[in-house]
Design an enzyme around this catalytic site. Structure first.
Site, PDB file in Angstrom:
ATOM      1  N   HIS A 175      23.670 -48.894  46.603  1.00  0.00           N
ATOM      2  CA  HIS A 175      24.835 -49.706  46.951  1.00  0.00           C
ATOM      3  C   HIS A 175      24.467 -50.734  48.030  1.00  0.00           C
ATOM      4  O   HIS A 175      24.849 -51.901  47.956  1.00  0.00           O
ATOM      5  CB  HIS A 175      25.951 -48.821  47.517  1.00  0.00           C
ATOM      6  CG  HIS A 175      26.487 -47.796  46.565  1.00  0.00           C
ATOM      7  ND1 HIS A 175      26.331 -46.451  46.761  1.00  0.00           N
ATOM      8  CD2 HIS A 175      27.198 -47.933  45.416  1.00  0.00           C
ATOM      9  CE1 HIS A 175      26.922 -45.787  45.783  1.00  0.00           C
ATOM     10  NE2 HIS A 175      27.448 -46.663  44.945  1.00  0.00           N
TER      11      HIS A 175
ATOM     12  N   SER B 235      21.964 -42.019  43.012  1.00  0.00           N
ATOM     13  CA  SER B 235      23.303 -41.928  42.430  1.00  0.00           C
ATOM     14  C   SER B 235      24.152 -41.023  43.301  1.00  0.00           C
ATOM     15  O   SER B 235      23.642 -40.041  43.849  1.00  0.00           O
ATOM     16  CB  SER B 235      23.198 -41.324  41.020  1.00  0.00           C
ATOM     17  OG  SER B 235      24.474 -40.877  40.587  1.00  0.00           O
TER      18      SER B 235
HETATM   19  P1  AMP Z   1      29.154 -46.574  41.738  1.00  0.00           P
HETATM   20  O1  AMP Z   1      29.637 -46.352  43.142  1.00  0.00           O
HETATM   21  O2  AMP Z   1      28.278 -45.485  41.226  1.00  0.00           O
HETATM   22  O3  AMP Z   1      30.253 -46.978  40.798  1.00  0.00           O
HETATM   23  O4  AMP Z   1      28.188 -47.842  41.824  1.00  0.00           O
HETATM   24  C1  AMP Z   1      28.608 -49.056  42.383  1.00  0.00           C
HETATM   25  C2  AMP Z   1      27.572 -50.115  42.101  1.00  0.00           C
HETATM   26  O5  AMP Z   1      26.317 -49.722  42.662  1.00  0.00           O
HETATM   27  C3  AMP Z   1      27.325 -50.323  40.597  1.00  0.00           C
HETATM   28  O6  AMP Z   1      27.165 -51.716  40.358  1.00  0.00           O
HETATM   29  C4  AMP Z   1      26.058 -49.573  40.358  1.00  0.00           C
HETATM   30  O7  AMP Z   1      25.307 -50.066  39.270  1.00  0.00           O
HETATM   31  C5  AMP Z   1      25.316 -49.791  41.668  1.00  0.00           C
HETATM   32  N1  AMP Z   1      24.318 -48.739  41.854  1.00  0.00           N
HETATM   33  C6  AMP Z   1      24.505 -47.396  41.844  1.00  0.00           C
HETATM   34  N2  AMP Z   1      23.338 -46.740  41.990  1.00  0.00           N
HETATM   35  C7  AMP Z   1      22.371 -47.689  42.082  1.00  0.00           C
HETATM   36  C8  AMP Z   1      20.951 -47.655  42.243  1.00  0.00           C
HETATM   37  N3  AMP Z   1      20.281 -46.519  42.342  1.00  0.00           N
HETATM   38  N4  AMP Z   1      20.296 -48.836  42.310  1.00  0.00           N
HETATM   39  C9  AMP Z   1      20.966 -50.009  42.218  1.00  0.00           C
HETATM   40  N5  AMP Z   1      22.298 -50.112  42.068  1.00  0.00           N
HETATM   41  C10 AMP Z   1      22.999 -48.974  42.002  1.00  0.00           C
END
Ligand code: AMP
Length: 276
Positions: free
Chosen positions: A28, A176
C-alpha cells in the site's frame, strides 16, 4: 469529503487517490509514496467494502487496525485519510451498481462471483467523492487494475489510473493484508505461489511454449505443500485476460491458491521482449 475535494479542485490542486481496505503494508505504501510525489494532495481511503465479499467470505474477520494505519499514513505524508462507514457508502435502500463486462468473467470472478461488481461500484463511488486526477492501484490485483482502467475509460471518468509493481516479502510471498491469517507453517507454504510463478517463467525462458505443460509443472510444485489447494492457475493475454495455449507477447501468469482457509493471489507479467 466531496465538498473538500471540490474546494481543492477550485484551487487548482492535483488530487491523488489510493483506495485501500486498510491493514496497511509496504505494498500500500508504495502506492501512497508515488501519489504523494505526483500530486498536491493525496487522499487514502480505508474502507472494507462489504459489496465485494461473497456471503461465505471473510468480510467480518478481515483484519482491521485503524490506529496503526492512521499512524503509518501520517508518517507517509498523506493529506487526507477517508474512512467512511458502510451506512454512509451504501445508504438504505441501495440500488445502483457499476459492472464491467467480459474482462471480469475469467480468473477471480469464477470463484468470487460478483466480486468485481462490488469493486467497480465502490471505486466509482470513491472517484465521485474524492474527484482525483490520478488513482493508484497495485498489480498484485492485476485483473482488478485492468477492470478499473476499463471502467475509467468507458465511463469517461477522466482519471489517470496508475499501476505499481507487486511488493514482496524476502521469500517472494506477495504482501497482503490476508497474510495475517497465516500460521507459521502456512506462511512457509505460501511461498510456493511465487515459486510456481518463478518456475513457469524459467520454463518459458528455456523455450517451453505449452501453457498446459507449464501449468502442470506449477500444479505439481504447489501440490507438494500440505496446506495448499489450487483455486486456479491461468496463462492469459495481459490485455484481454483470455487463455492462451502458447505463451507469447504480453502474458500474465496468474494464480489463486488456498493456503489453509486463506485464499491468496499472485501473478507475474512477461513482456513481449521476454521470449528469445
Ligand atoms: P487492498 O487493501 O488489499 O484492497 O489493496 C489496496 C491496493 O493496494 C490495491 O490497489 C492493491 O492492488 C494494492 N496492493 C495490495 N498488496 C500489494 C502488494 N503486495 N504490492 C503492490 N500493491 C499491493
Amino acid at each position: 469529503m466531496q465538498e473538500y475535494s471540490r474546494c481543492l479542485r477550485r484551487q487548482g490542486k492535483r488530487i491523488g487517490l489510493v483506495p485501500t481496505m486498510g491493514y496497511l503494508h509496504e505494498g500500500h505504501l508504495s502506492l501512497v509514496r508515488r501519489s504523494v510525489r505526483e500530486n498536491d494532495k493525496t487522499v487514502v481511503s480505508v474502507f472494507v467494502n462489504p459489496m465485494q465479499f461473497g456471503p461465505r467470505e471473510d468480510f467480518k474477520k478481515y483484519p482491521r487496525a485503524f490506529k496503526r494505519d492512521e499512524e503509518m499514513l501520517r508518517r507517509s505524508g498523506v493529506d487526507v485519510l477517508f474512512y467512511p462507514s458502510s451506512k454512509a457508502v451504501y445508504p438504505e435502500p441501495y440500488y445502483t451498481t457499476v459492472n464491467v463486462e467480459y474482462l471480469t468473467e475469467p480468473l477471480c470472478d469464477r470463484s468470487r462471483p460478483g466480486h468485481f461488481r462490488g469493486v467497480t461500484t465502490v471505486v466509482a463511488k470513491l472517484f465521485n467523492i474524492t474527484t482525483p486526477d490520478s488513482a493508484y492501484f497495485g498489480r498484485k490485483d492485476a485483473q482488478q487494475a485492468a477492470v478499473i482502467k476499463k471502467m475509467a475509460v468507458d465511463l469517461n471518468m477522466g482519471i489517470k489510473i496508475v499501476t505499481m509493481p507487486i511488493v514482496r516479502e524476502k521469500g517472494g510471498l506477495a504482501m497482503s493484508s490476508r497474510n495475517a491469517y497465516l500460521s507459521e507453517e502456512e506462511r512457509r507454504d505460501a511461498a510456493v505461489l511465487y515459486e510456481a510463478l518463478a518456475l513457469a517463467k524459467g520454463m518459458i525462458k528455456k523455450g517451453r511454449r505449452s501453457s498446459g505443460e507449464i501449468k502442470d509443472a506449477m500444479r505439481g510444485l504447489i501440490r507438494k505443500k500440505k496446506t495448499a489447494k489450487i483455486d486456479y492457475i491461468e496463462i492469459v493475454n495481459e490485455d484481454t485476460f483470455k487463455n492462451i495455449s502458447r505463451p507469447t507477447g504480453k502474458v500474465l501468469i496468474a494464480l489463486a491458491v488456498y493456503i489453509g482457509r486463506t485464499r491468496l493471489i499472485d501473478n507475474i507479467r512477461l513482456k513481449a521482449g521476454y521470449y528469445q
